[in-house]
Write an enzyme that holds these catalytic residues in place. Structure first.
Site, short mmCIF file in Angstrom:
data_model
loop_
_atom_site.label_atom_id
_atom_site.label_comp_id
_atom_site.label_asym_id
_atom_site.label_seq_id
_atom_site.Cartn_x
_atom_site.Cartn_y
_atom_site.Cartn_z
CG ASP A 114 -1.78 -1.08 1.46
OD1 ASP A 114 -2.08 -1.74 0.46
OD2 ASP A 114 -2.19 -1.31 2.62
N1 URA Z 1 -1.28 -5.85 4.06
C1 URA Z 1 -1.72 -4.58 4.02
O1 URA Z 1 -2.74 -4.25 4.61
N2 URA Z 1 -1.03 -3.68 3.31
C2 URA Z 1 0.11 -3.98 2.64
O2 URA Z 1 0.72 -3.09 2.02
C3 URA Z 1 0.56 -5.29 2.70
C4 URA Z 1 -0.14 -6.23 3.42
#
Ligand code: URA
Length: 247
Positions: A114
Site C-alpha cells: 500500500d
Molecule cells: N497488508 C496490508 O494491509 N497492506 C500492505 O501493504 C501489505 C499487506
C-alpha cells in the site's frame, strides 16, 4: 556460442534497455560509443550474447551497460509512493534510474505494498520469476512489523493461526497467519497470501487499527539495515534463491 544463451542484435538490445530508438543506437555505434571487452562495435546488427557479466564487458558512452534483461531488484519502499505504473502522485518506478523506466520488458513490482506501507519490495522484468513469487503454490512467506492503535487483547495470535478468519466482503477464510507479539501495541505477522489490504483488514476484524506497517522479509530474504528508504539494490542469483528458501 554455447547452447541456451540468448543473443540479440546490438540495436535491439540497447533499444530494449531504453538507450534510444534503433536508429539512434545505430548512430551511437557508428560514432564508436559502444565497446565490448574494450573493442568498439560499430555494426549495430552484430549479435550480442546476453550473459550476466555483460554490464562488466560492455560500455556505452564510457559507462557500464545497464543490467541486461533478467533483472531482479529489492527496493526499500518509502511511505507515500504507489506501486503502480499509471496512478497519479509519486510512483515506486520514480525511484529507479530514468532509463530503466523505458525498458522492454518493463520492470514491475512483484506484488504490491500500500501507499502507506514501507519496506521490502521486489521488482523484476522476468515474468516467470514474478509469477513464481506470487503463486500460492510456492508459499513464499512475507513478514510485516505492525504498529497498532490499541493494545493487543491477547487472543489475536490464536484467531489468526486458526485459518478460519473471514475478512469483510470475502467468502473464503484466510490461510493461517503467524503472529509474534513484540510489545502491547506491536507485532510481527507472517503470511503466505496477499489479499487486498490483508494485514490492515485482519486487525480491523479483531477490533484494532494498524497505524504503521513495514515489510522486512520475503521468504528467507531480509531487508538489509543499510538499505535506506528509497534505495534499491540488484539481487544476485543467491538472493533470489533465498526468497524461495524454507523459512
Ligand atoms: N497488508 C496490508 O494491509 N497492506 C500492505 O501493504 C501489505 C499487506
Amino acid at each position: 556460442m554455447s547452447k541456451g544463451v540468448t543473443t540479440l542484435r546490438l540495436d535491439r538490445l540497447l533499444a530494449n534497455l531504453g538507450y534510444g530508438s534503433r536508429r539512434e543506437i545505430q548512430q551511437l555505434a557508428r560514432a564508436g560509443a559502444v565497446t565490448l571487452d574494450g573493442v568498439e562495435i560499430e555494426d549495430a546488427d552484430q549479435r550480442i550474447a546476453i550473459t550476466p557479466d555483460l554490464s562488466e564487458r560492455m560500455r556505452v558512452d564510457d559507462e557500464p551497460l545497464d543490467p541486461p534483461p533478467g533483472l531482479a531488484l529489492m527496493l526499500h519502499k518509502p511511505l507515500g509512493v504507489t506501486c503502480s505504473h499509471k496512478e497519479a502522485g509519486p510512483l515506486v518506478y520514480g525511484l529507479l534510474p530514468e532509463r530503466w523506466r523505458r525498458r522492454d520488458p518493463a520492470i514491475s513490482t512483484i506484488g504490491r505494498l500500500d501507499k502507506e506501507t514501507s519496506g521490502l519490495l521486489l521488482l523484476t522484468d522476468d515474468g516467470a520469476l514474478l509469477h513464481k513469487v506470487i503463486s500460492p503454490r510456492h508459499h513464499v512467506a512475507k513478514r510485516y512489523r505492525v504498529t497498532l492503535d490499541r493494545p493487543l487483547r491477547g487472543d489475536e495470535a490464536g484467531i489468526f493461526a486458526a485459518g478460519t478468519l473471514m475478512l469483510e466482503g470475502e467468502d473464503k477464510p484466510l490461510l493461517p497467519v503467524q503472529m509474534e507479539t513484540l510489545s502491547p501495541t506491536s507485532a510481527y505477522v507472517t503470511l503466505t497470501e496477499g489479499r487486498y489490504h490483508q494485514v490492515r483488514r485482519m486487525f480491523a476484524a479483531v477490533g484494532n487499527h494498524v497505524t504503521a506497517l513495514h515489510r522486512d522479509r520475503i521468504g528467507g530474504l531480509t531487508l538489509p539495515d543499510d538499505l535506506q528508504a528509497g534505495e534499491y539494490r540488484i539481487l544476485s542469483d543467491k538472493d533470489v534463491a533465498l526468497v524461495f528458501a524454507p523459512t
